[in-house]
Design an enzyme around this catalytic site. Sequence first.
Site, PDB file in Angstrom:
ATOM      1  CD  GLU A 172     -25.931  20.301  13.222  1.00  0.00           C
ATOM      2  OE1 GLU A 172     -26.514  19.319  13.705  1.00  0.00           O
ATOM      3  OE2 GLU A 172     -25.041  20.930  13.820  1.00  0.00           O
ATOM      4  CG  ASP A 224     -21.277  17.852  15.266  1.00  0.00           C
ATOM      5  OD1 ASP A 224     -21.880  16.769  15.264  1.00  0.00           O
ATOM      6  OD2 ASP A 224     -21.809  18.932  15.582  1.00  0.00           O
ATOM      7  CG  ASP A 266     -12.169   5.779  45.149  1.00  0.00           C
ATOM      8  OD1 ASP A 266     -13.018   5.239  44.415  1.00  0.00           O
ATOM      9  OD2 ASP A 266     -11.286   5.142  45.754  1.00  0.00           O
ATOM     10  CG  HIS A 324     -23.082  23.137  20.360  1.00  0.00           C
ATOM     11  ND1 HIS A 324     -24.115  22.710  21.153  1.00  0.00           N
ATOM     12  CD2 HIS A 324     -23.165  22.383  19.231  1.00  0.00           C
ATOM     13  CE1 HIS A 324     -24.789  21.747  20.532  1.00  0.00           C
ATOM     14  NE2 HIS A 324     -24.228  21.525  19.364  1.00  0.00           N
ATOM     15  CG  ASP A 379     -24.942  14.183  15.684  1.00  0.00           C
ATOM     16  OD1 ASP A 379     -23.701  14.336  15.623  1.00  0.00           O
ATOM     17  OD2 ASP A 379     -25.748  15.133  15.837  1.00  0.00           O
ATOM     18  CD  GLU A 405     -23.516  17.829  12.694  1.00  0.00           C
ATOM     19  OE1 GLU A 405     -23.930  16.796  13.265  1.00  0.00           O
ATOM     20  OE2 GLU A 405     -23.257  18.890  13.300  1.00  0.00           O
ATOM     21  CG  HIS A 459     -23.072  23.897  16.003  1.00  0.00           C
ATOM     22  ND1 HIS A 459     -21.811  23.381  16.170  1.00  0.00           N
ATOM     23  CD2 HIS A 459     -23.885  22.828  15.754  1.00  0.00           C
ATOM     24  CE1 HIS A 459     -21.864  22.058  16.063  1.00  0.00           C
ATOM     25  NE2 HIS A 459     -23.106  21.689  15.798  1.00  0.00           N
ATOM     26  NE  ARG A 494     -28.379  15.941  13.393  1.00  0.00           N
ATOM     27  CZ  ARG A 494     -29.119  15.310  14.295  1.00  0.00           C
ATOM     28  NH1 ARG A 494     -30.434  15.423  14.272  1.00  0.00           N
ATOM     29  NH2 ARG A 494     -28.561  14.569  15.226  1.00  0.00           N
ATOM     30  CG  HIS A 551     -30.119  16.691  22.271  1.00  0.00           C
ATOM     31  ND1 HIS A 551     -30.440  17.824  22.975  1.00  0.00           N
ATOM     32  CD2 HIS A 551     -29.530  17.125  21.128  1.00  0.00           C
ATOM     33  CE1 HIS A 551     -30.051  18.890  22.290  1.00  0.00           C
ATOM     34  NE2 HIS A 551     -29.506  18.492  21.165  1.00  0.00           N
ATOM     35  CE1 TYR A 595     -33.768  14.845  12.833  1.00  0.00           C
ATOM     36  CE2 TYR A 595     -34.526  17.111  12.505  1.00  0.00           C
ATOM     37  CZ  TYR A 595     -33.499  16.202  12.642  1.00  0.00           C
ATOM     38  OH  TYR A 595     -32.196  16.647  12.588  1.00  0.00           O
ATOM     39  CG  HIS A 598     -32.026  21.052  14.386  1.00  0.00           C
ATOM     40  ND1 HIS A 598     -31.078  21.250  13.414  1.00  0.00           N
ATOM     41  CD2 HIS A 598     -32.526  19.798  14.166  1.00  0.00           C
ATOM     42  CE1 HIS A 598     -30.985  20.167  12.662  1.00  0.00           C
ATOM     43  NE2 HIS A 598     -31.858  19.275  13.083  1.00  0.00           N
TER      44      HIS A 598
HETATM   45  N1  GLY Z   1     -23.838  16.714  17.882  1.00  0.00           N
HETATM   46  C1  GLY Z   1     -24.287  17.959  18.310  1.00  0.00           C
HETATM   47  C2  GLY Z   1     -24.758  18.767  17.199  1.00  0.00           C
HETATM   48  O1  GLY Z   1     -24.889  18.281  16.100  1.00  0.00           O
HETATM   49  O2  GLY Z   1     -24.973  19.934  17.335  1.00  0.00           O
HETATM   50 MN    MN Z   2     -23.896  16.533  15.395  1.00  0.00          MN
HETATM   51 MN    MN Z   3     -23.644  19.761  15.100  1.00  0.00          MN
END
Ligand code: GLY
Ligand code: MN
Ligand code: MN
Length: 439
Positions: free
Chosen positions: A385, A272, A40, A362, A261, A409, A355, A407, A244, A389, A351
């Site tokens: 970003e 982000d 609950d 996103h 991140d 970003e 975005h 990375r 991720h 890697y 990647h």
């Molecule tokens: N944190 C999600 C991305 O960087 O797209």
């Molecule tokens: Mn991110």
């Molecule tokens: Mn991002």
Amino acid sequence: MSSMIAMKEFADRRRRLMEQMAPDSIALLPAAPERTRNRDVLHPYRQDSDFQYLTGFGEPDAVLALIPGREHGEAVLFCKERNPEKELWDGFLVGPEGAIERYGLDDAFPISDIDDILPGMIEGRSRIYFPLGRDAAFDHQVMEWVKTIRSKVRTGAHPPGEFVALEHLLHELRLFKSPAEIKVMARAGQISAQAHRNAMLRARQGGHEYNLEATLLHTFMEHGARSTAYPSIVGGGANGCILHYIVNQAPLKDGDLVLIDAGCELECYASDITRTFPVNGRFSPEQRALYEVVLAAQLAAIEAVRPGNHWNRPHEAALNVLTQGLIDLGLLSGTLDDALEEEAYRPFFMHRTGHWLGLDVHDVGDYRVGDAWRELEPGMVLTVEPGLYVAPDNTRVDARWRGIGIRIEDDVVVTKDGCRVLTDDAPKTVADIEALMAG
Ligand code: GLY
Ligand code: MN
Ligand code: MN
């Protein structure tokens, strides 16, 4: 309810959406449902982003109807009624009267009456816009309202015949951020940048990945951002190569990098940010060499964010710098043109460079128009970003590079003559990071 976005702006958004709707149409949009976490216990409530965009109204069990030309009001909200006993347990409810007074809706009714009232509002309209196919329960509900009208055709009722996805019109509006939205996003960026600075300082004490996550959450909350925009990624060493990674349980090791991140959500707007830094405050030669490549790629990509450039230009700029950097360091061989043509960078960068960013991390909005990449225009907000890697089991490169994941970003808004970085307060040059962590 204190919001950095004026109620008039929400009314403006509804008006602009209605201007694009066909005459004789109606738009229907449900609030997000509450979701069970376990038994609950519910997850903290988060309004649906489209609903938030059009109302600023933060309760579940609500439906917005936009009815262009309706005499008694075009923007109609169905919501929970006030109920002193229930409010004693679960807190304040706005109620239909409050929805009109405080949220500037034109008309409002109890949600418990929707099945009696809404079919009459739909009747005579030929088209219904709604989030077609997003939520099976709401799809079904819309059809039930239509059935109610159909059951009355012999008394002269006109049921609608066209059902159209609302998103096409709405998401185009959401793609362009107003000055007030950019202000909220800049504030979210500032808070998140502060959180990254604090995490860098915390890392010097060692501990586990979750200790840094705790620092991030603490900083968000301290500034009134009660939620993250997405689960925080804190990856020490080779965990930084898992895109991720959210386990965040491993011990931090002296000599490793840590990739964070993480961004807060403020008034439902996302930030982000990714930063990568040495646990002990000093980059090793290999870490520094790869880091400088990623940073140069990120700066080149940000340079490419300007009106008139198409969506893919920042990505292309980043690919050029990353690929040349991998060649220069001996992780790839051959010429830049061949490596780009063969996508030889893919094992190291798999990647996209960014975005759209907004109410969703996103965010909504088309990236292509027909066959072509979309042109960047002022008011669009995007992330930049790039990363590199080197998988720990990549035996095709020298062992000293393996397990390094980097990375960088930032969040960027397109301006009239270029762009503005909203997340500048988080250090990203080697010198600035080492200076902060030495302090
Ligand atoms: N944190 C999600 C991305 O960087 O797209
Ligand atoms: Mn991110
Ligand atoms: Mn991002």
